[in-house]
Design an enzyme around this catalytic site. Structure first.
Site: not given
Ligand code: AMP
Ligand code: TRP
Length: 338
Positions: A123, A206, A209
């Site tokens: 990041k 991956k 957003k």
């Molecule tokens: P975040 O949006 O970073 O707060 O992520 C929230 C949850 O979604 C966390 O458990 C991440 O590991 C999961 N996550 C985010 N992006 C992915 C992705 N592309 N594939 C699988 N899990 C994801």
């Protein structure tokens, strides 16, 4: 909650997880994490948090942040988290998270641990590393505090968060060794097909957003036509047969999404498209996604702000009761006068 349920919860293993209200939720968040939470809530004493303190590690617009916090809470419920079974609350409503974070910063976390964290490296490398907030660097310790405050046994997350759960394990062990048994050492839990949903425009990264192109992700609020367009434009591998293999990561990703959102196994899907090519497969996949999103979006629209605020208020009350006990114990152990 009646007394019997309270008694039962004492014997259940505990699960805790959270999502940041820092952008729209996408299919990766659902398939990698939240879908698993829904199936775990019957077996576990479950707590799901909206981690707004994590969200402010990068700049946020206050008005938008406020909106997103409520939207994420609504999404949890619309995706199947039942507030009668699971506790849903907002992280900043419980002061013990920042308190424990500070204490862990001082007595358990080391610079050597933190410098290994790949998410911070990725990041901060994207922007100017020198301008990244100190909070972004410290973010994994706050996450450890979230997990450890609630005696969590299992943390269901996507693969990108495993390193952070490992840090929580290290900090728990180190604290326990220095000050006596205080924290449960938590385990990460991943789903098989959903642990890493990849970008539709680039199957080597991956779905995220913060991706530059909107063709990387499908948000949970995307309209049907947008979904059709994004799936049509999704990259595919060479060849034209629909088969699942590690050598064909783009197709593998689309098949993972398909199997997770339909009740069909990968084998069944491969058979369905035998000899039919990518066109049909993609058209149908788009419709599978649209069906899921349309009913999700309807459920979101049925939940009012008032209702969700009520749920979050009672969630915060319960979380505060649990977290206060733990933080008192921690303060006592490190030598604060209680
Ligand atoms: P975040 O949006 O970073 O707060 O992520 C929230 C949850 O979604 C966390 O458990 C991440 O590991 C999961 N996550 C985010 N992006 C992915 C992705 N592309 N594939 C699988 N899990 C994801
Ligand atoms: N860091 C996690 C993410 O970005 C969100 C998070 C914060 C979390 N605290 C947590 C996940 C505690 C699990 C447990 O996805």
């Amino acid at each position: 909650m009646n007394d019997l349920i309270v008694k039962l919860l004492e014997f259940m293993k505990k699960t805790f997880s959270g999502v940041q209200p820092s952008g729209e939720l996408h299919l990766g968040n659902y398939l990698g994490a939240i879908k698993n939470w829904v199936s775990m809530q019957d077996e576990y004493d479950a707590t799901f948090c909206i981690v707004d303190l994590h969200a402010i590690t990068v700049p946020q617009d206050p008005k938008e942040l406020r909106r997103r916090i409520l939207d994420v809470a609504k999404a949890y419920i619309a995706l199947g988290i039942d507030p009668e079974k699971s506790n849903i609350f907002v992280q900043s409503d419980v002061n013990a998270h920042t308190e424990l974070c500070w204490i862990l910063n001082c007595v358990a976390a080391r610079m050597g641990d933190m410098e290994k964290m790949t998410q911070f490296k990725d990041k901060s490398a994207k922007g100017d590393a020198q301008r990244a907030s100190v909070g972004l660097f410290d973010y994994p310790v706050l996450m450890a505090a979230d997990i450890l405050l609630y005696d969590t046994d299992v943390v269901p997350v996507g693969e990108d968060q495993v390193q952070h759960v490992e840090l929580a394990r290290t900090l728990a062990r180190r604290f326990n060794k220095k000050f006596g048994d205080t924290f449960i050492v938590p385990q990460p839990e991943l789903t098989t097909e959903g642990k890493r949903i990849m970008g539709l425009d680039d199957p080597t990264k991956k779905m995220s957003k913060s991706a530059v192109s909107k063709y990387n992700y499908i948000t949970l609020m995307d309209e049907p036509d947008v979904v059709r367009k994004k799936i049509r434009k999704a990259v595919t591998d060479s060849g034209s047969d629909v088969t699942y293999s590690d050598e064909r990561p783009a197709l593998q990703n689309l098949l993972n999404i398909y199997t997770l959102l339909s009740k069909k196994s990968i084998k069944e899907i491969e058979l369905m498209y035998d000899g039919r090519g990518f066109g049909d497969f993609k058209n149908d996949l788009a419709e599978v996604i649209i069906e899921f999103l349309t009913s999700f979006q309807q459920r979101v629209n049925d939940i009012s702000d008032e209702e969700v605020k009520r749920i979050l208020k009672s969630g915060a009350k319960k979380a505060n009761e649990q977290a206060t006990q733990k933080i008192q114990e921690v303060k006592e152990k490190i030598g604060f006068v209680m």
